[in-house]
Design a protein around this motif. Sequence first.
Motif, PDB file in Angstrom:
ATOM      1  N   PRO A   1       0.796  -1.230   0.000  1.00  0.00           N
ATOM      2  CA  PRO A   1       0.000   0.000   0.000  1.00  0.00           C
ATOM      3  C   PRO A   1       0.831   1.284   0.000  1.00  0.00           C
ATOM      4  CG  PRO A   1      -0.134  -1.107   2.134  1.00  0.00           C
ATOM      5  CD  PRO A   1       0.554  -2.047   1.201  1.00  0.00           C
TER       6      PRO A   1
ATOM      7  N   SER B   1       2.143  -0.340  -7.301  1.00  0.00           N
ATOM      8  CA  SER B   1       1.538  -0.288  -5.969  1.00  0.00           C
ATOM      9  C   SER B   1       0.828  -1.621  -5.720  1.00  0.00           C
ATOM     10  CB  SER B   1       0.528   0.857  -5.885  1.00  0.00           C
ATOM     11  OG  SER B   1      -0.668   0.506  -6.534  1.00  0.00           O
TER      12      SER B   1
ATOM     13  N   TYR C   1      -4.351  -5.636 -11.362  1.00  0.00           N
ATOM     14  CA  TYR C   1      -4.391  -4.352 -12.074  1.00  0.00           C
ATOM     15  C   TYR C   1      -3.000  -3.710 -12.078  1.00  0.00           C
ATOM     16  CZ  TYR C   1      -9.363  -4.922 -10.825  1.00  0.00           C
ATOM     17  OH  TYR C   1     -10.632  -5.414 -10.632  1.00  0.00           O
TER      18      TYR C   1
ATOM     19  N   ALA D   1      -4.227  -3.441  -2.414  1.00  0.00           N
ATOM     20  CA  ALA D   1      -5.010  -2.399  -1.745  1.00  0.00           C
ATOM     21  C   ALA D   1      -6.246  -2.976  -1.067  1.00  0.00           C
ATOM     22  CB  ALA D   1      -5.411  -1.328  -2.763  1.00  0.00           C
TER      23      ALA D   1
ATOM     24  N   TYR E   1     -12.163  -0.955  -7.404  1.00  0.00           N
ATOM     25  CA  TYR E   1     -10.865  -0.322  -7.669  1.00  0.00           C
ATOM     26  C   TYR E   1     -11.084   0.833  -8.648  1.00  0.00           C
ATOM     27  CZ  TYR E   1      -7.451  -3.605  -5.633  1.00  0.00           C
ATOM     28  OH  TYR E   1      -6.658  -4.336  -4.781  1.00  0.00           O
ATOM     29  N   ASN E   2     -10.162   1.767  -8.683  1.00  0.00           N
ATOM     30  CA  ASN E   2     -10.208   2.906  -9.623  1.00  0.00           C
ATOM     31  C   ASN E   2     -11.613   3.536  -9.670  1.00  0.00           C
ATOM     32  OD1 ASN E   2      -7.474   2.414 -10.767  1.00  0.00           O
ATOM     33  ND2 ASN E   2      -8.433   0.573 -11.548  1.00  0.00           N
TER      34      ASN E   2
ATOM     35  N   ARG F   1      -9.053   5.850   1.670  1.00  0.00           N
ATOM     36  CA  ARG F   1      -8.223   6.665   0.783  1.00  0.00           C
ATOM     37  C   ARG F   1      -6.798   6.641   1.318  1.00  0.00           C
ATOM     38  NH1 ARG F   1      -7.106  12.351  -0.042  1.00  0.00           N
ATOM     39  NH2 ARG F   1      -6.873  12.646  -2.288  1.00  0.00           N
ATOM     40  N   ASN F   2      -5.826   6.416   0.458  1.00  0.00           N
ATOM     41  CA  ASN F   2      -4.427   6.420   0.862  1.00  0.00           C
ATOM     42  C   ASN F   2      -4.139   5.474   2.024  1.00  0.00           C
ATOM     43  OD1 ASN F   2      -3.017   8.150  -0.897  1.00  0.00           O
ATOM     44  ND2 ASN F   2      -3.991   9.930   0.062  1.00  0.00           N
ATOM     45  N   ALA F   3      -4.580   4.251   1.912  1.00  0.00           N
ATOM     46  CA  ALA F   3      -4.307   3.262   2.957  1.00  0.00           C
ATOM     47  C   ALA F   3      -2.806   3.176   3.228  1.00  0.00           C
ATOM     48  CB  ALA F   3      -4.827   1.895   2.526  1.00  0.00           C
TER      49      ALA F   3
ATOM     50  N   ARG G   1      -0.671   5.289   3.855  1.00  0.00           N
ATOM     51  CA  ARG G   1       0.143   6.376   3.283  1.00  0.00           C
ATOM     52  C   ARG G   1      -0.221   7.656   4.007  1.00  0.00           C
ATOM     53  NH1 ARG G   1      -1.518   5.696  -2.977  1.00  0.00           N
ATOM     54  NH2 ARG G   1      -0.651   3.638  -3.343  1.00  0.00           N
TER      55      ARG G   1
ATOM     56  N   MET H   1      -8.984   8.598  -7.275  1.00  0.00           N
ATOM     57  CA  MET H   1      -8.172   7.473  -7.749  1.00  0.00           C
ATOM     58  C   MET H   1      -7.241   6.902  -6.669  1.00  0.00           C
ATOM     59  SD  MET H   1      -8.803   6.305 -10.701  1.00  0.00           S
ATOM     60  CE  MET H   1      -7.421   5.647 -11.630  1.00  0.00           C
TER      61      MET H   1
ATOM     62  N   THR I   1      -8.446   6.025  -3.861  1.00  0.00           N
ATOM     63  CA  THR I   1      -9.453   5.455  -2.952  1.00  0.00           C
ATOM     64  C   THR I   1      -9.890   4.078  -3.430  1.00  0.00           C
ATOM     65  OG1 THR I   1     -10.278   7.712  -2.697  1.00  0.00           O
ATOM     66  CG2 THR I   1     -11.693   5.957  -1.892  1.00  0.00           C
ATOM     67  N   ILE I   2     -10.223   3.231  -2.475  1.00  0.00           N
ATOM     68  CA  ILE I   2     -10.836   1.942  -2.784  1.00  0.00           C
ATOM     69  C   ILE I   2     -12.132   1.858  -1.969  1.00  0.00           C
ATOM     70  CG2 ILE I   2      -9.525   0.663  -1.015  1.00  0.00           C
ATOM     71  CD1 ILE I   2      -9.182  -1.557  -3.203  1.00  0.00           C
TER      72      ILE I   2
HETATM   73  N1  SAH Z   1      -1.819  -3.247  -8.008  1.00  0.00           N
HETATM   74  C1  SAH Z   1      -2.667  -2.496  -7.112  1.00  0.00           C
HETATM   75  C2  SAH Z   1      -3.849  -1.856  -7.839  1.00  0.00           C
HETATM   76  C3  SAH Z   1      -3.470  -0.789  -8.827  1.00  0.00           C
HETATM   77  S1  SAH Z   1      -4.887  -0.042  -9.553  1.00  0.00           S
HETATM   78  C4  SAH Z   1      -3.125  -3.411  -5.976  1.00  0.00           C
HETATM   79  O1  SAH Z   1      -2.757  -4.574  -5.924  1.00  0.00           O
HETATM   80  O2  SAH Z   1      -3.830  -2.939  -5.108  1.00  0.00           O
HETATM   81  C5  SAH Z   1      -4.914   1.503  -8.696  1.00  0.00           C
HETATM   82  C6  SAH Z   1      -6.099   1.542  -7.727  1.00  0.00           C
HETATM   83  O3  SAH Z   1      -5.790   0.780  -6.566  1.00  0.00           O
HETATM   84  C7  SAH Z   1      -6.422   2.933  -7.190  1.00  0.00           C
HETATM   85  O4  SAH Z   1      -7.247   3.665  -8.070  1.00  0.00           O
HETATM   86  C8  SAH Z   1      -7.143   2.588  -5.898  1.00  0.00           C
HETATM   87  O5  SAH Z   1      -8.470   2.195  -6.188  1.00  0.00           O
HETATM   88  C9  SAH Z   1      -6.388   1.360  -5.421  1.00  0.00           C
HETATM   89  N2  SAH Z   1      -5.297   1.656  -4.458  1.00  0.00           N
HETATM   90  C10 SAH Z   1      -3.990   1.394  -4.631  1.00  0.00           C
HETATM   91  N3  SAH Z   1      -3.291   1.736  -3.521  1.00  0.00           N
HETATM   92  C11 SAH Z   1      -4.188   2.209  -2.628  1.00  0.00           C
HETATM   93  C12 SAH Z   1      -4.080   2.711  -1.285  1.00  0.00           C
HETATM   94  N4  SAH Z   1      -2.897   2.785  -0.665  1.00  0.00           N
HETATM   95  N5  SAH Z   1      -5.211   3.121  -0.681  1.00  0.00           N
HETATM   96  C13 SAH Z   1      -6.412   3.048  -1.294  1.00  0.00           C
HETATM   97  N6  SAH Z   1      -6.569   2.568  -2.553  1.00  0.00           N
HETATM   98  C14 SAH Z   1      -5.478   2.165  -3.218  1.00  0.00           C
END
Ligand code: SAH
Length: 276
Positions: free
Chosen positions: A15, A84, A90, A121, A169-170, A201-203, A205, A225, A227-228
Amino acid sequence: MAESRGKVYVVGLGPGDKAHLTERARAALAESEVIVGYRTYLGLIRELVAGKAVLASGMQQEVARAQEAVREAAAGRVVAVVCSGDPGIYGMAGLIYEVLREGGWQRQSGVEVEVVPGIPALSAAASLLGAPLMHDFAAISLSDLLTPWEVIARRLEAAAAADFVIVLYNPKSTQRVQQLDEAQRLLSRHRVPQTPVGIVRNAYRDGQQVVVTDLAHLLAHEVDMLTIVIIGNSTTRSCAGLMVTPRGYQAKYELAPSSRECSRGSPGQLASSKPD
Ligand code: SAH
């Protein structure tokens, strides 16, 4: 010199904070001569890649990043492509294999590839929300850059009808604002308005925000973007600002009465959350 066999690591950074970076990811970064990635993610690991050749690029430049990484590895270098979360969710892992295949890559003789898993995430967010993913769930990206909206809508519909917990996601970008509204409308046809919803949002981070709300109020919260969103199934409960999907132990075993107190329809807030 192209004699030595190059290597591409596709590294999941988790994350964002160092505590959730795996040892293997650290070792891969340390071993790599070249680091390729999206600018924002490279910022998260600045100290770990100091002194290395860093090729940073912007969003939607994934193909160029993958081609660059493959070129470097083909020249005999050890390259890390950073993503990430998990690189296979994704992330860049699939694209690396596609670019390699296009160039006629052979697994035995071509550049070596190692996908280094990271905490996705959805796991990071779930840990902050309580335990929303204890039962079957579906992850759906709302980005229609690479997938037609009809396909996304069909998957949302199917997952909602089958009572999966749904991870979005996204969910929303500055250009793409309609999808979350449409998803909320579509899911509301299958779930009651009080269905618990977690927004993270920003888990792990800077600027982390965790909100537990419900389906009726989902659109009232800031979502972007970074946020999940996790939408509960018909059994998910919110309690003490947390979101829990029962695994089914209660039906099978006698649990203490306190575990039954959580009810649907009373979404709470975590200490670090923003007000409803
Ligand atoms: N490979 C990543 C996903 C990438 S797609 C995974 O395994 O999680 C990018 C999306 O992931 C973002 O739009 C958001 O929806 C989510 N995301 C990634 N990191 C995040 C975090 N730290 N906090 C919240 N959502 C996150």
